[in-house]
Design an enzyme around this catalytic site. Structure first.
Site, PDB file in Angstrom:
ATOM      1  N   HIS B  59     -62.172  47.880 -78.917  1.00 61.67           N
ATOM      2  CA  HIS B  59     -61.072  47.896 -79.880  1.00 61.67           C
ATOM      3  C   HIS B  59     -60.135  49.052 -79.508  1.00 61.67           C
ATOM      4  O   HIS B  59     -60.557  50.019 -78.847  1.00 61.67           O
ATOM      5  CB  HIS B  59     -61.611  48.090 -81.301  1.00 61.67           C
ATOM      6  CG  HIS B  59     -62.197  46.843 -81.902  1.00 61.67           C
ATOM      7  ND1 HIS B  59     -62.516  46.744 -83.229  1.00 61.67           N
ATOM      8  CD2 HIS B  59     -62.492  45.642 -81.346  1.00 61.67           C
ATOM      9  CE1 HIS B  59     -63.005  45.537 -83.474  1.00 61.67           C
ATOM     10  NE2 HIS B  59     -63.005  44.852 -82.342  1.00 61.67           N
ATOM     11  N   GLU B  61     -58.935  51.533 -81.189  1.00 61.65           N
ATOM     12  CA  GLU B  61     -59.368  52.866 -81.630  1.00 61.65           C
ATOM     13  C   GLU B  61     -60.462  53.430 -80.719  1.00 61.65           C
ATOM     14  O   GLU B  61     -60.483  54.620 -80.398  1.00 61.65           O
ATOM     15  CB  GLU B  61     -59.946  52.819 -83.052  1.00 61.65           C
ATOM     16  CG  GLU B  61     -59.029  52.276 -84.116  1.00 61.65           C
ATOM     17  CD  GLU B  61     -59.235  50.787 -84.340  1.00 61.65           C
ATOM     18  OE1 GLU B  61     -59.222  50.006 -83.361  1.00 61.65           O
ATOM     19  OE2 GLU B  61     -59.391  50.395 -85.505  1.00 61.65           O
TER      20      GLU B  61
END
EC number: 3.5.4.33
Lengths: 155, 155
Positions: B59, B61
């Protein structure tokens, strides 16, 4: 004289995860190990290594999942099982769901940091897209002993 | 004739996160972008890329956190802020806590998959070791438009 009880042998994959946890301890990392198995064969194994790798996401489960995905060439580990010596944290439980891991076998429970049978119980959340089968307590005493020994030395 | 309302300008870091999200969409990945800032400078940026990287943990992040930790040579991102276009999921919220991110700014809320103001509300759990300051809704409409456009095309 009575015969002493024999301990049920641990599955080889959990033995391998415990070996990984020992490697973590030797490297000065919190001793947690993980192994990913498909069709009875180990696809990836890893130990906790956030300090060595300078990576706050480098928990044993995360590294094992990433290595297995690389080895299998797929970001979904359908049909794969994860053996890990400690109850996964929220980050790792989330990754297990994203990876579509079929079954999770873990050793020691983690009432403070765990997110499977404690805390947010990740797989029971309505928004959880994939729920693995979960088996707890396999190699629990060995896994917990490793953790206790590690933290005792550091106190 | 009345003057139309002027939009408050987005912080440059959120603009950069939105640019990352656009790159994800162009690459056929769910459009989410993230940027990590320290002392006003961007330390790392990334977009969602689980398919391209064959990594279920990739992801935006997670990649931004890992890149920032590498860049700074530390597994703790103390004093760093994260800008991300979508509310973090349980995996990413867990990683944010492990990384000791100081402040999280996010765009669109995610009632289904989010784990900050929805689901397990990771940072409100008793076992959560670090609670960042959280600011929601910055660049919300831009981030949500990107996601809607992406999923509309794929239906």
């Amino acid at each position: 004289m009575s015969e002493t009880a024999k301990r049920w042998p641990l599955p080889p994959a959990m033995q391998a995860a415990l070996d990984e946890a020992r490697k973590a301890a030797q490297a000065g990392e919190v001793p947690v190990g993980a192994v990913i198995v498909r069709d009875g064969a180990i696809v990836a194994s890893a130990h906790n290594a956030p300090r060595a790798l300078k990576d706050p996401t480098a928990h044993a489960e995360m590294l094992a999942i990433r290595r297995a995905a690389q080895a299998l060439g797929d970001d979904r580990l359908t049909g794969c099982d994860l053996y890990v010596t400690l109850e996964p944290c929220p980050m790792c439980a989330g990754a297990i769901a994203h990876a579509r891991i079929a079954r999770v076998y873990y050793g020691a429970s983690d009432p403070k940091g765990g997110a499977v049978e404690h805390g947010c119980r990740t797989f029971e959340q309505a928004g959880c897209l994939h729920r693995p089968e979960v088996y707890a307590g396999i190699g629990e005493s060995e896994a917990a002993d490793l953790l206790r020994g590690f933290f005792r030395e550091r106190r």
